[in-house]
Design a protein around this motif. Structure first.
Motif, PDB file in Angstrom:
ATOM      1  N   VAL A  83       0.825  -1.222   0.000  1.00  0.00           N
ATOM      2  CA  VAL A  83       0.000   0.000   0.000  1.00  0.00           C
ATOM      3  C   VAL A  83       0.854   1.264   0.000  1.00  0.00           C
ATOM      4  N   ASN A  84       2.155   1.125   0.281  1.00  0.00           N
ATOM      5  CA  ASN A  84       3.085   2.247   0.174  1.00  0.00           C
ATOM      6  C   ASN A  84       4.498   1.706   0.010  1.00  0.00           C
ATOM      7  N   SER A  85       5.432   2.589  -0.262  1.00  0.00           N
ATOM      8  CA  SER A  85       6.795   2.167  -0.586  1.00  0.00           C
ATOM      9  C   SER A  85       7.687   1.960   0.628  1.00  0.00           C
ATOM     10  N   THR A  86       7.242   2.401   1.811  1.00  0.00           N
ATOM     11  CA  THR A  86       8.119   2.457   2.982  1.00  0.00           C
ATOM     12  C   THR A  86       7.894   1.364   4.007  1.00  0.00           C
ATOM     13  N   GLY A  87       6.642   0.930   4.157  1.00  0.00           N
ATOM     14  CA  GLY A  87       6.310   0.015   5.239  1.00  0.00           C
ATOM     15  C   GLY A  87       5.685   0.706   6.427  1.00  0.00           C
TER      16      GLY A  87
ATOM     17  N   ASN B 119      -0.211   3.728   6.720  1.00  0.00           N
ATOM     18  CA  ASN B 119      -0.684   4.866   5.929  1.00  0.00           C
ATOM     19  C   ASN B 119      -1.085   6.052   6.802  1.00  0.00           C
ATOM     20  N   GLY B 120      -1.415   5.772   8.049  1.00  0.00           N
ATOM     21  CA  GLY B 120      -1.776   6.846   8.976  1.00  0.00           C
ATOM     22  C   GLY B 120      -0.627   7.787   9.278  1.00  0.00           C
TER      23      GLY B 120
ATOM     24  N   HIS C 284      -1.534   9.386   1.585  1.00  0.00           N
ATOM     25  CA  HIS C 284      -1.253   7.997   1.243  1.00  0.00           C
ATOM     26  C   HIS C 284      -1.611   7.741  -0.219  1.00  0.00           C
ATOM     27  N   PRO C 285      -0.992   6.743  -0.842  1.00  0.00           N
ATOM     28  CA  PRO C 285      -1.234   6.461  -2.268  1.00  0.00           C
ATOM     29  C   PRO C 285      -2.715   6.255  -2.581  1.00  0.00           C
TER      30      PRO C 285
ATOM     31  N   ASP D  25      -4.247   1.666   6.146  1.00  0.00           N
ATOM     32  CA  ASP D  25      -3.681   0.438   5.572  1.00  0.00           C
ATOM     33  C   ASP D  25      -2.234   0.235   5.986  1.00  0.00           C
ATOM     34  N   GLU D  26      -1.799  -1.022   5.973  1.00  0.00           N
ATOM     35  CA  GLU D  26      -0.408  -1.361   6.246  1.00  0.00           C
ATOM     36  C   GLU D  26       0.012  -2.479   5.300  1.00  0.00           C
ATOM     37  N   ASN D  27       1.256  -2.470   4.895  1.00  0.00           N
ATOM     38  CA  ASN D  27       1.762  -3.509   4.000  1.00  0.00           C
ATOM     39  C   ASN D  27       1.755  -4.863   4.693  1.00  0.00           C
ATOM     40  N   LEU D  28       1.416  -5.909   3.925  1.00  0.00           N
ATOM     41  CA  LEU D  28       1.307  -7.252   4.478  1.00  0.00           C
ATOM     42  C   LEU D  28       2.032  -8.269   3.606  1.00  0.00           C
ATOM     43  N   MET D  29       2.665  -9.213   4.238  1.00  0.00           N
ATOM     44  CA  MET D  29       3.216 -10.391   3.567  1.00  0.00           C
ATOM     45  C   MET D  29       3.280 -11.525   4.582  1.00  0.00           C
ATOM     46  N   SER D  30       3.371 -12.746   4.091  1.00  0.00           N
ATOM     47  CA  SER D  30       3.681 -13.877   4.955  1.00  0.00           C
ATOM     48  C   SER D  30       5.198 -13.988   5.076  1.00  0.00           C
ATOM     49  N   ALA D  31       5.652 -14.752   6.063  1.00  0.00           N
ATOM     50  CA  ALA D  31       7.091 -14.975   6.203  1.00  0.00           C
ATOM     51  C   ALA D  31       7.642 -15.676   4.964  1.00  0.00           C
ATOM     52  N   LYS D  32       6.853 -16.589   4.389  1.00  0.00           N
ATOM     53  CA  LYS D  32       7.295 -17.311   3.195  1.00  0.00           C
ATOM     54  C   LYS D  32       7.444 -16.365   2.013  1.00  0.00           C
ATOM     55  N   SER D  33       6.464 -15.485   1.809  1.00  0.00           N
ATOM     56  CA  SER D  33       6.554 -14.533   0.696  1.00  0.00           C
ATOM     57  C   SER D  33       7.676 -13.527   0.917  1.00  0.00           C
ATOM     58  N   THR D  34       7.894 -13.139   2.179  1.00  0.00           N
ATOM     59  CA  THR D  34       8.999 -12.227   2.492  1.00  0.00           C
ATOM     60  C   THR D  34      10.337 -12.889   2.164  1.00  0.00           C
ATOM     61  N   ALA D  35      10.467 -14.163   2.515  1.00  0.00           N
ATOM     62  CA  ALA D  35      11.694 -14.901   2.191  1.00  0.00           C
ATOM     63  C   ALA D  35      11.868 -15.026   0.683  1.00  0.00           C
ATOM     64  N   GLN D  36      10.761 -15.215  -0.026  1.00  0.00           N
ATOM     65  CA  GLN D  36      10.833 -15.338  -1.478  1.00  0.00           C
ATOM     66  C   GLN D  36      11.274 -14.030  -2.129  1.00  0.00           C
TER      67      GLN D  36
END
Length: 440
Positions: free
Chosen positions: A169-173, A176-177, A183-184, A191-202
């Motif tokens: 949702v943004n470039s920084t992490g 958005n507040g 915000h974009p 909103d806040e950026n989200l990933m799983s640990a697996k996707s982050t590792a990928q």
């Protein structure tokens, strides 16, 4: 009545045994998951060469990534550099929005001047070393024209890389507040950026393999921003596991920390020893130090228990099938072998548990056949269970081509004709013989 009592007792015992069995099974799974004592809510350990998963805990649940988000920003900036869309020494001004964000000292930042000009290299180092949020947005605006466009690029790249669980949702992490109501577009105010640990590792896997130069900056423990000017600021890397810092760990040279109220304390770390590189991700640790403690547990486990071993040498021939049949050739078969040696980062003492697995492109080859022609693939299977890899990375470095060892020339027209005639009469004879057998 007696039969009903016996029946009831039987079903009671059956249900009780199922409950006990389920309880023990769940306990066993939990015990295996927590065998390393990792306290973070989610974690994963991956071999950085093959993408093979060595350990995981809640690795597929979606969690806030905080400044680990900047790994995607780094990827897109390095991609733009590689494609010549921007250059290291290219200068850029900053927008009013970037100016405002960069002067919020409650966030990680290097203050930027409203009328200042900054090189891509300066902004990139501020982002990668000091997690400077204003500098990050400035790069996003440079690459995409606006952070809104950059966020679209982030999500498109995530899909392209095969990430399964993500939301940018943004470039920084930042939440958005924290973006002063700017915000974009298309994202929500909280909103806040989200990933799983697996996707982050990928994402980290792609970042360090596609652009290994990322580690040249990520491994810098301290750097002065704008040395020799009134804007001089000392930047200390937030990755305290770099060898010269307070939680120094041998071999660590990246990658990215992250902290917000929702995300807790996160870290994507990478370390290399004896030619082997690991990627570890911990998410939602309870404290700044605890995330590094958990990462050290993961690295200790990987480097202590695994090693790279050659499973099958170059020229390996498959037992019971060292050749393939050839049609229309001067030879009826051709020998095959592995093109290269096949090595894998595996647990010590388990080499015998890994078995060859082969797949042929065709069951029969047609002449002419050239020496060194690819005819299939040799890969690896594990006796105990299927090998587990990051999505879409599958078996990276754990397969090699099967190739032919000699040439097989095509037979001349006369031999081919005689073979065809022989085959024709052989078919007639077989059909006749089968018909006669059917009478009896």
């Amino acid at each position: 009545m007696k039969e009903r009592k016996i029946s009831f007792l039987f079903y009671f015992c059956l249900v009780f045994s199922l409950v006990i069995s389920t309880t023990f099974t769940n306990s066993r799974v939990a015990a295996e998951s927590d065998i390393l004592g990792v306290e973070a809510e989610a974690a994963i350990l991956v071999d950085a060469k093959s993408g093979m998963i060595l350990y995981e805990k809640n690795s597929e649940i979606s969690l806030p990534t905080a400044s680990m988000t900047k790994m995607m920003t780094e990827y897109l900036v390095l991609e733009a550099l590689a494609e010549g869309k921007i250059t290291q020494e290219q200068e850029t001004g900053i927008s009013d929005f970037v100016y405002q964000i960069s002067h919020n000292r409650n966030l990680s930042n290097v203050p930027l001047r409203a009328d200042g000009k900054y090189t891509v290299k300066e902004l990139y180092e501020a982002m990668a070393i000091y997690s400077a949020n204003g500098a990050t947005i400035a790069l996003a605006e440079l690459v995409a024209g606006s952070e809104t466009n950059f966020v679209k690029m982030m999500n498109e790249k995530a899909e392209e890389l095969g990430l399964e669980t993500y939301k940018f949702v943004n470039s920084t992490g930042l939440n958005n507040g924290d973006l002063l109501g700017q915000h974009p577009q298309g994202t929500k105010p909280d909103d806040e950026n989200l990933m799983s640990a697996k996707s982050t590792a990928q994402l980290a896997f792609h970042l360090i393999n596609d652009y290994p130069e990322v580690l040249e900056t990520a491994s810098i423990p301290k750097k002065v921003f704008r040395e020799g000017t009134d804007d001089r600021i000392e930047m200390s890397n937030w990755n305290w596991m770099l060898p010269s810092l307070v939680y120094g760990y041998e071999g660590v040279d990246g990658l990215k920390t992250g902290t917000t109220d929702l995300a807790g304390f996160c870290f994507t770390g990478t370390a290399q020893r004896d030619g082997n590189r690991l990627i570890a991700v911990v998410m939602k640790s309870i404290g700044y130090e605890e995330r590094f403690d958990d990462t050290a547990k993961l690295f200790n486990y990987g480097f202590s228990n695994y090693e790279t071993q050659e499973l099958f040498p170059s020229g390996y021939q498959i037992e019971n099938q060292p050749s393939l049949p050839v049609s229309k050739g001067k030879e009826k078969t051709v020998e095959i072998e592995s093109k290269e040696a096949l090595s894998l980062f595996i647990k010590r003492g388990e080499k015998e548990e890994y078995l060859p697995k082969f797949k042929f492109d065709k069951e029969t080859l047609t002449a002419p056949v050239e020496k060194g022609q690819k005819v299939g693939t040799l890969s690896v299977s594990y006796k105990g269970e299927e090998l587990n890899f990051l999505p879409s990375e599958g078996n990276g470095g754990t397969s090699t081509d099967l190739i032919t060892t000699t040439n097989v020339e095509k037979s001349n027209w006369f031999v081919l004709m005689m073979q065809a005639i022989g085959g024709f009469f052989a078919d007639i004879w077989t059909s006749a013989a089968d018909g006669i057998k059917a009478l009896f």
